[in-house]
Scaffold this active site. Sequence first.
Site, mmCIF file in Angstrom:
data_model
loop_
_atom_site.group_PDB
_atom_site.id
_atom_site.type_symbol
_atom_site.label_atom_id
_atom_site.label_comp_id
_atom_site.label_asym_id
_atom_site.label_seq_id
_atom_site.Cartn_x
_atom_site.Cartn_y
_atom_site.Cartn_z
ATOM 1 N N GLU A 1 78.025 3.241 36.428
ATOM 2 C CA GLU A 1 79.082 3.429 35.445
ATOM 3 C C GLU A 1 79.898 2.149 35.359
ATOM 4 O OE1 GLU A 1 82.002 6.515 36.104
ATOM 5 O OE2 GLU A 1 82.966 6.051 34.224
ATOM 6 N N GLY B 1 86.564 3.406 44.240
ATOM 7 C CA GLY B 1 86.689 4.448 45.252
ATOM 8 C C GLY B 1 85.380 5.189 45.476
ATOM 9 N N MET C 1 81.799 7.342 43.136
ATOM 10 C CA MET C 1 81.110 7.547 41.870
ATOM 11 C C MET C 1 80.386 8.886 41.855
ATOM 12 S SD MET C 1 80.418 6.408 38.910
ATOM 13 C CE MET C 1 79.509 7.473 37.807
ATOM 14 N N ASN D 1 77.755 10.226 40.446
ATOM 15 C CA ASN D 1 76.335 10.383 40.076
ATOM 16 C C ASN D 1 75.862 11.814 40.325
ATOM 17 O OD1 ASN D 1 76.309 7.421 40.055
ATOM 18 N ND2 ASN D 1 76.378 7.688 42.264
ATOM 19 N N HIS E 1 87.714 15.022 43.504
ATOM 20 C CA HIS E 1 87.596 14.350 42.206
ATOM 21 C C HIS E 1 86.133 14.206 41.791
ATOM 22 C CE1 HIS E 1 88.923 11.375 39.109
ATOM 23 N NE2 HIS E 1 87.705 10.884 39.313
ATOM 24 N N GLU E 2 85.328 13.650 42.685
ATOM 25 C CA GLU E 2 83.926 13.419 42.320
ATOM 26 C C GLU E 2 83.200 14.743 42.141
ATOM 27 O OE1 GLU E 2 83.649 10.520 41.412
ATOM 28 O OE2 GLU E 2 85.274 9.612 42.571
ATOM 29 N N HIS F 1 84.003 16.245 38.797
ATOM 30 C CA HIS F 1 83.302 15.561 37.707
ATOM 31 C C HIS F 1 82.005 16.285 37.328
ATOM 32 C CE1 HIS F 1 85.356 12.021 36.366
ATOM 33 N NE2 HIS F 1 85.335 11.383 37.501
ATOM 34 N N GLU G 1 88.098 11.219 32.879
ATOM 35 C CA GLU G 1 88.922 10.775 34.008
ATOM 36 C C GLU G 1 90.292 11.454 34.018
ATOM 37 O OE1 GLU G 1 87.660 9.564 36.429
ATOM 38 O OE2 GLU G 1 85.807 8.663 35.680
HETATM 39 N N1 ARG Z 1 83.829 7.369 37.589
HETATM 40 C C1 ARG Z 1 84.299 6.852 38.852
HETATM 41 C C2 ARG Z 1 85.457 7.732 39.262
HETATM 42 O O1 ARG Z 1 86.498 7.734 38.712
HETATM 43 C C3 ARG Z 1 84.751 5.446 38.799
HETATM 44 C C4 ARG Z 1 83.749 4.448 38.382
HETATM 45 C C5 ARG Z 1 84.392 3.165 38.168
HETATM 46 N N2 ARG Z 1 83.476 2.147 37.837
HETATM 47 C C6 ARG Z 1 83.815 0.973 37.322
HETATM 48 N N3 ARG Z 1 82.892 0.145 37.084
HETATM 49 N N4 ARG Z 1 85.027 0.651 37.017
HETATM 50 O O2 ARG Z 1 85.332 8.554 40.078
HETATM 51 ZN ZN ZN Z 2 86.607 9.810 38.033
#
Ligand code: ARG
Ligand code: ZN
Length: 869
Positions: free
Chosen positions: A129, A268, A270, A272, A304-305, A308, A327
């Site tokens: 990401e 922090g 990700m 996936n 948080h993850e 998602h 987010e």
């Molecule tokens: N989606 C991730 C999160 O908020 C953050 C990914 C950030 N990546 C980046 N390349 N800025 O949990």
């Molecule tokens: Zn996030």
Amino acid sequence: MNIAANPAIEADQTIYLKDYQKPSYIVDSIELNIQVYVDHTLVSSTLVIQRQSEGDLVLLGRDLELQSISVNGQQLSESEYKLDSEQLVIANAPDHATIQTVVRIHPESNTQLEGLYQASSDLFVTQNEPEGFRKITFYPDRPDILSVFTTRVEADKKFPVLLANGNLIETGEAGEGRHYAIWQDPTKKPSYLFACVIGDLAVMKDRYTTSEGRDVALEIYAEEKDIPKCKIAMEALKHSMRWDEEHYGRAYDLDNYMIVATSAFNMGAMENKGLNIFNTSCVLADEEYTTDAAIMRVQSVIAHEYFHNWTGNRITCRDWFQLCLKEGLTVFRDQSFSEDLQSSAVQRIDDVAVLKAHQFPEDSGPLSHPPRPDHFVEINNFYTATVYEKGAEINRMMATLLGKEKFRQGTDEYFRRHDGEAVTVEDWVDALSAGSGVDLSNFLTWYNQPGTPKLEVKSEYDVESQTYCLTFKQSLKPHPKYPNLKAVPIPVALALFDAETGEQLTLKSTALVANGVKDGVYLFDQDEATIEFSGVTSKPVVSLLRNFSAPVNLEFDYTDKELAFLLQYETNGFNQWQATQTLLERILLNDQPAEIYINAMLNTLPDLIQKDPLLASRLFDVPTEGYLGSRIDENYQPSKIKEKRNALLNKLAYAFGNTVKEIYLSLDPELQSDFSQAMGVRALKNIMLMMLARQGDETAFELAQEQYSSTGNMSERLGALRVLVWNDALQAQAVLEDFYTRFKNEALSLDQWFMVQAAHPEATAATIKALTEHPDYDLKVPNRIRAVSGGLSNNPVNTWSFGVQHYISLAKYLDEKNPIVGSRLLQVLSRWYTLAEPQRGEVKAQLEALKPLVKSKNVCETLNSMLSV
Ligand code: ARG
Ligand code: ZN
């Protein structure tokens, strides 16, 4: 791709929301074969594509060495496609086709930590990401293309762990000491959620049964020695899974959920699909090695993850302008989760403190942008406090307005309508409105314009008619790029208190969302309005914006006495804290006497320390130098602020007198009933120790030394270390050495050792030099860089003197090696233009001098914006 720091060229690279177009092809499935070798990795991919609308087939790819490409089994010659540094374009591709490519990539030398990269000698991970997947293979790498992924991973057997998203369907030998695993993810997903991991890691396992009866295998992968530190994360994961079922009706949808920890990570963590990758700082938690704050953070990031999975993965973003859709909503969800874990008032205080310390300044400076931006050069620069934190506040406002039940009806409708889709902020607000039956469309204004609104409130009491009136006015500072700023809907949560008895009054006003209640909400959505309360028998004390019900700057002419009253009688812990902050800011900036604050505190503390020691500790917060500085728009002199704040801290320390030592000695974290209480007691003890040192009490250092050596808890140990180091106590050097010896093999603990020294209020250029030349300082590890750079930024006086060169050289060094981190660190200097001369001119010259030296889109865009004031 690199560009010069030249606005004309940059304008060329700008991408606009208004230019969004549907993809010409969709991808039904992708099969990947990833073969990792010591000095390169081979990636073969097979895409099954289908035409959806007019246009060429555009496959995005960056830093890929193309070995071969075929369409429906026919090799293409170079004349049959166009290839540049960003994409491969095939004109007149068939409507249905199978595209096969083979590329070579170099994860072993990838320092940007994007795409597939070698994180350590025995670990390869991915970060895709927002646009990392194009560094792995040619693909229409955009979030509105959802596909089924099958992944074969092959590597030397010295990497026993081979992971990818979804279900493991096959493993086997691949000859020459190699092996492979094949994974298939049944859920369609965008490429930014693809992940794979190749490494030598240990694992902690557990299980969870969902409300739908699915038995899920839970696995956290980390270095062997860190496995015991995964326990808190594992508990938090199960807790999050239950919480999402109970609060949003969302259950998990795969048979496994894996988390992998790495110390080389830009952010922090990700989300996936089914295979989260985490910075060790957000997954390892253990009282002995990490602080209480870090333990709380681990739990919130795990949540948080996990959250998602529904808000982000099952329903994703149509394009990256919609980033705050996933987010902002997910941060709001993790904040609510954390409010259930600890003192909810303190969670809110901490979240608002972050908002005010980072988002408010961002929104008032050259990097200001709407939560949903309408243009960008480098999307990585938009993972900001505005997108995340202000985005969360918008959702909180709508939730506050709707109340629990209607908000749930709204989110149910969102999941019902859009599961499996890539959508926009409008889709979210529409679904929320339809589900709740409340039209929320004017909240879109919050998403579309920048700036922190000013909310001015005036009150008037009339004895005769027994009415109390409040007049509201909202305004925004004009913004050069957004000329048509509109009024936004501001939910004002409020309460009235009897000024004599402290009792909370029932609110009688038809202007409120509900009449005849005690906790009321008024939705203020005009430029100006007045509301009236009837049956108010004496002049009340009003508490406004309770729980910080909207991200605005409130101006209300409280008397000191009213603030002290709120400190004592307000039942909303957040507003109790807010009253102390306003009082302290006044004492600090206007040199007022501190008595009124001290007396109210002395009245409030004894009970509060018993009931909520964590909240009690927060009532000692003195606004930071950074925050105070960010409220000054010109002629800012950091040293003036430091002087005043120091004077206030001394004044408070002496005014509290013996109470300080009494409180310190009366507290014992061991005797607390739960973690939250114990955390509060530890926080209070550390504050008392610092105040004791300020009082010049010699026993402070002895107590600190004793606390340092007798504890097994990191917050206590670090609190004591900080008192000794920051006060240059005789014991400081020995204790620093002891800490180093104890924790030299514990990266996260060692980060704290770097941080404490870098954050010393009297740190010098030599302090920072010594730290950055220390053998354990490593420019390849973002956590270590952040430990020193973050510590330094704790002291604006240092940041704006020798710190300027520190941040500029880092940005220059990281420009191409790790542009995401380089660009972020440079942002520390974004408020340079508020400085008083000659400092302002000096910093400006240094920033200008950096311009011709940087090349990455990330750093160039940030620098250009910073200099465009
Ligand atoms: N989606 C991730 C999160 O908020 C953050 C990914 C950030 N990546 C980046 N390349 N800025 O949990
Ligand atoms: Zn996030």
